[in-house]
Scaffold this active site. Sequence first.
Site, PDB file in Angstrom:
ATOM      1  N   HIS A 127    -124.118 -53.850  25.044  1.00 31.69           N
ATOM      2  CA  HIS A 127    -125.144 -53.345  24.145  1.00 31.69           C
ATOM      3  C   HIS A 127    -124.530 -52.930  22.823  1.00 31.69           C
ATOM      4  O   HIS A 127    -123.304 -52.894  22.659  1.00 31.69           O
ATOM      5  CB  HIS A 127    -125.852 -52.147  24.771  1.00 31.69           C
ATOM      6  CG  HIS A 127    -124.984 -50.928  24.903  1.00 31.69           C
ATOM      7  ND1 HIS A 127    -123.917 -50.864  25.775  1.00 31.69           N
ATOM      8  CD2 HIS A 127    -124.998 -49.729  24.236  1.00 31.69           C
ATOM      9  CE1 HIS A 127    -123.324 -49.696  25.663  1.00 31.69           C
ATOM     10  NE2 HIS A 127    -123.953 -48.988  24.725  1.00 31.69           N
ATOM     11  N   ASP A 129    -125.299 -49.584  20.181  1.00 31.57           N
ATOM     12  CA  ASP A 129    -125.989 -48.301  20.318  1.00 31.57           C
ATOM     13  C   ASP A 129    -127.234 -48.214  19.440  1.00 31.57           C
ATOM     14  O   ASP A 129    -127.200 -48.493  18.239  1.00 31.57           O
ATOM     15  CB  ASP A 129    -125.037 -47.154  19.969  1.00 31.57           C
ATOM     16  CG  ASP A 129    -123.952 -46.973  21.016  1.00 31.57           C
ATOM     17  OD1 ASP A 129    -124.166 -47.383  22.172  1.00 31.57           O
ATOM     18  OD2 ASP A 129    -122.891 -46.410  20.678  1.00 31.57           O
ATOM     19  N   HIS A 287    -120.436 -53.433  22.949  1.00 36.06           N
ATOM     20  CA  HIS A 287    -119.438 -52.859  23.840  1.00 36.06           C
ATOM     21  C   HIS A 287    -119.972 -52.694  25.257  1.00 36.06           C
ATOM     22  O   HIS A 287    -121.181 -52.723  25.504  1.00 36.06           O
ATOM     23  CB  HIS A 287    -118.904 -51.534  23.295  1.00 36.06           C
ATOM     24  CG  HIS A 287    -119.934 -50.451  23.177  1.00 36.06           C
ATOM     25  ND1 HIS A 287    -120.859 -50.401  22.158  1.00 36.06           N
ATOM     26  CD2 HIS A 287    -120.179 -49.362  23.935  1.00 36.06           C
ATOM     27  CE1 HIS A 287    -121.630 -49.342  22.284  1.00 36.06           C
ATOM     28  NE2 HIS A 287    -121.236 -48.692  23.377  1.00 36.06           N
ATOM     29  N   ARG A 302    -119.879 -37.884  22.640  1.00 31.64           N
ATOM     30  CA  ARG A 302    -120.327 -38.961  21.779  1.00 31.64           C
ATOM     31  C   ARG A 302    -121.167 -38.431  20.629  1.00 31.64           C
ATOM     32  O   ARG A 302    -122.012 -37.531  20.805  1.00 31.64           O
ATOM     33  CB  ARG A 302    -121.170 -39.963  22.580  1.00 31.64           C
ATOM     34  CG  ARG A 302    -121.751 -41.086  21.771  1.00 31.64           C
ATOM     35  CD  ARG A 302    -122.857 -41.821  22.537  1.00 31.64           C
ATOM     36  NE  ARG A 302    -123.437 -42.867  21.721  1.00 31.64           N
ATOM     37  CZ  ARG A 302    -124.349 -42.689  20.789  1.00 31.64           C
ATOM     38  NH1 ARG A 302    -124.817 -41.478  20.535  1.00 31.64           N
ATOM     39  NH2 ARG A 302    -124.814 -43.724  20.105  1.00 31.64           N
TER      40      ARG A 302
END
Length: 311
Positions: A127, A129, A287, A302
């Site tokens: 995917h 983000d 990633h 994150r």
Amino acid sequence: MRMSILQGATMQASAGRGAAAGQAPAAIPMQAPIGAEIVGIDVGAGATDADYEFLRDALHEYSVIVLRGQGITPAQQQAFAGQFGDLRTSFYNRYAVPGTPALTVVSNIRRDDGELIGIADAGMLWHTDGSYLKTPDMYTLLYGIEIPQQDGRVLGDTVFASAWSAYDALPSDLKGRVDGLRATHSFTAHIAKKEAKGQLKRAPLSAEQRNALPDVDHPVVRTHPVNGRKCLFVTEGHTSDIVGLEPGESAELLAFLTEHIKKPQFQYRHSWRKGDLLVWDNCALQHLAVFDYGQIPRRLHRAGIAGPVPV
């Protein structure tokens, strides 16, 4: 190893800036199509305007950059991330780092009551983000706090694939076919894919959260807003169909493109160390998290930076 236009670049280092004092920032390319390690910048001691300019240039050249040995607090990570753009607060705010709402915990660790302290299934499918948003995340910053190991071997790698290299490698006739097409990105479809694979571990969304995440359409081929590279912008994780194509044709084309971008010649695989701070460009790559660590504790923080509407 590729030569870098940034490698060995001279910058004025701020006097007394911890381990980075007296050392000019440099980008050391990975032995991979993408990725570089950055040396000479100590985030905890404070980065200068020149450091941030250097980091942005490196990010747009290498797509993912690695700053190792960064001993930083959540507040320092949040402040550092905010220099790259507008911080995005996750709709999974139940997993926010206390006191730093722009940071999300990514972890398989459970509290005494059995509840997970963070998102445990992040990255199980390829995917980029926030592609399911009208303005996807432009950059992501991920900081390693607890890194799983077994028998001296580091587990829980993250694999990155270059979306612009994958586009460049397409045959010219296929480039002509996909240029101008649009695809639907769907968080609802993403959750359904994880459920079908038995991968879903996070807490369910409320009806209000689901309603706030309608499906969106983006170009199949996206132009990078800084360097102008053309990048494939369809993913295994969030793209449900290609607009205007019959279901069979859409599924066939999506399957080809999402398998194509996973090819090893486009990849950099990151083996984590405690204190690693990764910054990556979500337009330029996709990633995948490697889930090979079972119940061995893993914890990262994150931050996401909101980007423009893809064109």
